[in-house]
Design a protein around this motif. Structure first.
Motif, PDB file in Angstrom:
ATOM      1  N   ASP A 169       0.582 -11.361   5.625  1.00 31.40           N
ATOM      2  CA  ASP A 169       1.126 -12.634   6.094  1.00 31.40           C
ATOM      3  C   ASP A 169       1.846 -13.365   4.954  1.00 31.40           C
ATOM      4  N   SER A 170       2.533 -14.413   5.323  1.00 32.50           N
ATOM      5  CA  SER A 170       3.391 -15.124   4.363  1.00 32.50           C
ATOM      6  C   SER A 170       2.584 -16.187   3.632  1.00 32.50           C
ATOM      7  N   SER A 171       1.783 -15.731   2.688  1.00 31.33           N
ATOM      8  CA  SER A 171       0.898 -16.664   1.986  1.00 31.33           C
ATOM      9  C   SER A 171       0.830 -16.326   0.494  1.00 31.33           C
ATOM     10  N   LEU A 172       0.331 -17.275  -0.276  1.00 32.00           N
ATOM     11  CA  LEU A 172       0.156 -17.026  -1.704  1.00 32.00           C
ATOM     12  C   LEU A 172      -0.945 -16.005  -1.950  1.00 32.00           C
ATOM     13  N   ASP A 173      -1.914 -15.901  -1.032  1.00 36.24           N
ATOM     14  CA  ASP A 173      -2.927 -14.855  -1.160  1.00 36.24           C
ATOM     15  C   ASP A 173      -2.267 -13.476  -1.118  1.00 36.24           C
ATOM     16  N   SER A 174      -1.266 -13.346  -0.267  1.00 34.93           N
ATOM     17  CA  SER A 174      -0.547 -12.074  -0.193  1.00 34.93           C
ATOM     18  C   SER A 174       0.179 -11.787  -1.507  1.00 34.93           C
ATOM     19  N   THR A 182       4.414 -16.766  11.479  1.00 35.42           N
ATOM     20  CA  THR A 182       4.788 -15.739  12.457  1.00 35.42           C
ATOM     21  C   THR A 182       5.545 -14.575  11.802  1.00 35.42           C
ATOM     22  N   LYS A 183       5.865 -14.736  10.531  1.00 37.56           N
ATOM     23  CA  LYS A 183       6.606 -13.686   9.817  1.00 37.56           C
ATOM     24  C   LYS A 183       5.706 -13.000   8.793  1.00 37.56           C
ATOM     25  N   HIS A 184       6.019 -11.756   8.538  1.00 39.95           N
ATOM     26  CA  HIS A 184       5.222 -10.979   7.591  1.00 39.95           C
ATOM     27  C   HIS A 184       6.089 -10.483   6.433  1.00 39.95           C
ATOM     28  N   ILE A 185       5.409 -10.106   5.396  1.00 35.83           N
ATOM     29  CA  ILE A 185       6.090  -9.391   4.319  1.00 35.83           C
ATOM     30  C   ILE A 185       5.490  -7.989   4.218  1.00 35.83           C
ATOM     31  N   THR A 186       6.293  -7.065   3.799  1.00 32.55           N
ATOM     32  CA  THR A 186       5.778  -5.719   3.563  1.00 32.55           C
ATOM     33  C   THR A 186       6.001  -5.360   2.103  1.00 32.55           C
ATOM     34  N   ALA A 187       5.073  -4.593   1.595  1.00 32.82           N
ATOM     35  CA  ALA A 187       5.192  -4.135   0.213  1.00 32.82           C
ATOM     36  C   ALA A 187       4.749  -2.681   0.160  1.00 32.82           C
ATOM     37  N   SER A 188       5.577  -1.824  -0.412  1.00 26.86           N
ATOM     38  CA  SER A 188       5.188  -0.419  -0.568  1.00 26.86           C
ATOM     39  C   SER A 188       5.284  -0.031  -2.034  1.00 26.86           C
ATOM     40  N   PHE A 189       4.379   0.853  -2.396  1.00 23.86           N
ATOM     41  CA  PHE A 189       4.277   1.300  -3.791  1.00 23.86           C
ATOM     42  C   PHE A 189       4.316   2.813  -3.794  1.00 23.86           C
ATOM     43  N   GLU A 190       5.333   3.364  -4.396  1.00 18.95           N
ATOM     44  CA  GLU A 190       5.519   4.811  -4.396  1.00 18.95           C
ATOM     45  C   GLU A 190       5.589   5.305  -5.844  1.00 18.95           C
ATOM     46  N   THR A 191       4.737   6.253  -6.141  1.00 22.97           N
ATOM     47  CA  THR A 191       4.769   6.850  -7.475  1.00 22.97           C
ATOM     48  C   THR A 191       5.278   8.269  -7.354  1.00 22.97           C
ATOM     49  N   THR A 192       6.406   8.525  -7.968  1.00 25.29           N
ATOM     50  CA  THR A 192       6.961   9.868  -7.973  1.00 25.29           C
ATOM     51  C   THR A 192       6.818  10.442  -9.381  1.00 25.29           C
ATOM     52  N   ALA A 193       7.277  11.648  -9.534  1.00 25.39           N
ATOM     53  CA  ALA A 193       7.211  12.268 -10.856  1.00 25.39           C
ATOM     54  C   ALA A 193       8.038  11.493 -11.875  1.00 25.39           C
ATOM     55  N   ASP A 194       9.073  10.825 -11.394  1.00 26.85           N
ATOM     56  CA  ASP A 194       9.998  10.150 -12.304  1.00 26.85           C
ATOM     57  C   ASP A 194       9.796   8.643 -12.407  1.00 26.85           C
ATOM     58  N   LEU A 215       8.066   4.681 -10.732  1.00 23.67           N
ATOM     59  CA  LEU A 215       7.277   3.829  -9.844  1.00 23.67           C
ATOM     60  C   LEU A 215       8.277   2.994  -9.056  1.00 23.67           C
ATOM     61  N   ILE A 216       8.202   3.097  -7.738  1.00 25.94           N
ATOM     62  CA  ILE A 216       9.173   2.429  -6.879  1.00 25.94           C
ATOM     63  C   ILE A 216       8.426   1.443  -5.980  1.00 25.94           C
ATOM     64  N   ILE A 217       8.793   0.180  -6.064  1.00 28.91           N
ATOM     65  CA  ILE A 217       8.134  -0.852  -5.253  1.00 28.91           C
ATOM     66  C   ILE A 217       9.184  -1.498  -4.361  1.00 28.91           C
ATOM     67  N   ARG A 218       8.869  -1.582  -3.093  1.00 31.75           N
ATOM     68  CA  ARG A 218       9.770  -2.258  -2.157  1.00 31.75           C
ATOM     69  C   ARG A 218       9.044  -3.455  -1.556  1.00 31.75           C
ATOM     70  N   VAL A 219       9.695  -4.604  -1.582  1.00 31.27           N
ATOM     71  CA  VAL A 219       9.129  -5.819  -0.996  1.00 31.27           C
ATOM     72  C   VAL A 219      10.151  -6.374  -0.006  1.00 31.27           C
ATOM     73  N   ALA A 220       9.717  -6.581   1.219  1.00 31.96           N
ATOM     74  CA  ALA A 220      10.653  -7.034   2.251  1.00 31.96           C
ATOM     75  C   ALA A 220      10.102  -8.249   2.982  1.00 31.96           C
ATOM     76  N   ASP A 221      11.032  -9.119   3.409  1.00 27.42           N
ATOM     77  CA  ASP A 221      10.640 -10.280   4.206  1.00 27.42           C
ATOM     78  C   ASP A 221      11.419 -10.264   5.517  1.00 27.42           C
ATOM     79  N   GLN A 222      11.176 -11.279   6.327  1.00 27.94           N
ATOM     80  CA  GLN A 222      11.856 -11.400   7.615  1.00 27.94           C
ATOM     81  C   GLN A 222      12.651 -12.701   7.664  1.00 27.94           C
ATOM     82  N   GLY A 223      13.151 -13.111   6.530  1.00 23.88           N
ATOM     83  CA  GLY A 223      13.840 -14.394   6.437  1.00 23.88           C
ATOM     84  C   GLY A 223      15.321 -14.302   6.764  1.00 23.88           C
ATOM     85  N   LEU A 224      16.059 -15.289   6.280  1.00 24.76           N
ATOM     86  CA  LEU A 224      17.475 -15.411   6.622  1.00 24.76           C
ATOM     87  C   LEU A 224      18.369 -14.500   5.794  1.00 24.76           C
TER      88      LEU A 224
END
Lengths: 115, 183
Positions: free
Chosen positions: B51-56, B102-114, B116-125
Motif C-alpha cells: 500500500d501507499s504508506s511510509l511503512d511500505s 486505493t493505489k499500490h506500489i510494486t517493488a521487485s528485486f532481481e539478482t542476476t549474475a551481473d 542487482l536490478i530493482i524496479r519500483v512502480a506506482d499508479q500515479g499521474l
C-alpha cells in the motif's frame, strides 16, 4: 529508530543534539518542530549537533536546508556540528557542504557565532 | 522483525512462482499486500505489492539492504543501494500515489549474475524525468526538496524511467563485480 532531540544552551547558543534517523515522516518533522520551538522562544542562534545521526535521506537533507534558510531569513544563524561520514558525503554530493557552516568541534562552533 | 523479509526460501534450479503469505500479523500491513518469488539457476527474484504508506517505504528499504548484502556488495555500497531504493519508494508513495489508499506500489528485486536490478512502480499521474529540476543549480540549491532522483542516479549505475499509463516505473541497476560471490 526515529529521531530524538535534546536541547541545551551554551553561551547564548541553542544546541540541538540530534540522534537517530532524519527521514520523511519521522526525523524531518521532528527537526522542523524543534527549530520552530527554538525560534518561538526568541533564540535565533542554533547549532545542530548531528554526531549521532546515522542516517539521513533526501527529505532530511531538505529539512536541514529549510531550517537553515528559515533561521537565516529571520536574521539568525544555523550551523552544523559533528557530521558523520555518511552525512558528510551526502552534503558533498548535493553541493550543500559549502552552503552550511560546518564545524567539527563544539567550542569552535560556539565561538564562530556572531556575538 | 518481519520474518517475511527472509528470501532464503527461494529455491534454486526451479522456476516456480510462489505466492508467499502476507506478513507476521502486524495490523499495519493490509491484507492486499502480497509477495511473489521466482528463481532459477542464475536469477533470484522477489516482488512485493504494497500500500501507499511510509511503512511500505521502510519495508522496501529493508529488502533492498538484504538483497544488496546477499549480492555481495561492500559495506559502503549497501547503504547507498538501500538509500536509492528508499528514494524511489518515497517518490512512488508520496509523489506518484500521493498516499492514495486505493493505489499500490510494486517493488521487485532481481539478482542476476551481473547485476542487482530493482524496479519500483506506482499508479500515479506519471513522471517526466526531463522536467525534474537540477538540484545542483544555483536557483535550486536551497530548495527544501527535489534531491531524490538525483541521489538515486548518484548511487546506482543505471536508472531508467518507464511510463505505465497510469504510473511510473523506475528501474535501478547496480552492477556486481567478479569479486562479489553473493547469492
Amino acid at each position: 529508530m526515529s529521531m530524538k532531540v535534546k536541547t541545551r544552551q551554551v553561551d547564548g547558543i541553542t544546541i540541538l543534539d540530534l540522534s537517530g534517523r532524519i527521514t520523511l515522516g519521522e526525523g524531518s518533522v521532528t527537526i522542523r518542530d524543534a527549530v520552530r520551538d527554538v525560534l518561538a522562544k526568541g533564540s535565533n542562534k542554533i547549532l545542530l549537533n548531528l554526531g549521532d545521526i546515522n542516517y539521513i535521506d533526501s527529505s532530511g537533507i531538505g529539512e536541514l536546508v529549510s531550517a537553515f534558510t528559515t533561521v537565516k531569513n529571520g536574521g539568525g544563524e544555523l550551523k552544523l556540528l559533528n557530521l558523520t561520514k555518511k552525512v558528510h558525503d551526502l552534503l558533498q554530493i548535493t553541493k550543500l557542504y559549502t552552503v552550511f557552516d560546518i564545524k567539527d568541534d563544539e567550542a569552535t562552533a560556539i565561538s564562530a557565532f556572531t556575538k | 522483525m518481519l520474518d517475511s523479509l527472509d528470501i532464503r526460501e527461494i529455491h534454486k534450479h526451479t522456476a516456480i512462482i510462489a505466492v508467499v503469505g502476507s506478513y507476521d500479523g502486524r495490523d499495519d500491513w493490509h491484507t492486499g499486500n502480497s509477495r511473489t518469488a521466482l528463481a532459477d539457476s542464475t536469477t533470484s527474484r522477489v516482488s512485493y505489492t504494497l500500500d501507499s504508506s511510509l511503512d511500505s517505504v521502510n519495508k522496501i528499504e529493508q529488502v533492498a539492504e538484504q538483497c544488496a548484502q546477499r549480492a555481495g556488495f561492500d559495506e559502503d555500497t549497501i547503504p547507498q543501494i538501500a538509500m536509492a531504493v528508499r528514494e524511489a519508494a518515497v517518490n512512488a508513495v508520496l509523489h506518484g500515489n500521493a498516499y492514495d489508499s486505493t493505489k499500490h506500489i510494486t517493488a521487485s528485486f532481481e539478482t542476476t549474475a551481473d547485476s542487482l536490478i530493482i524496479r519500483v512502480a506506482d499508479q500515479g499521474l506519471g513522471l517526466d524525468p526531463d522536467k525534474i529540476p537540477d538540484p545542483l543549480a544555483p536557483e535550486n540549491i536551497l530548495r527544501g526538496s527535489g534531491r531524490g532522483i538525483f541521489l538515486i542516479k548518484a548511487f546506482m549505475d543505471e536508472v531508467n524511467f518507464r511510463q505505465l499509463h497510469p504510473g511510473t516505473e523506475l528501474t535501478l541497476i547496480k552492477h556486481r563485480t567478479p569479486a562479489q560471490p553473493g547469492t
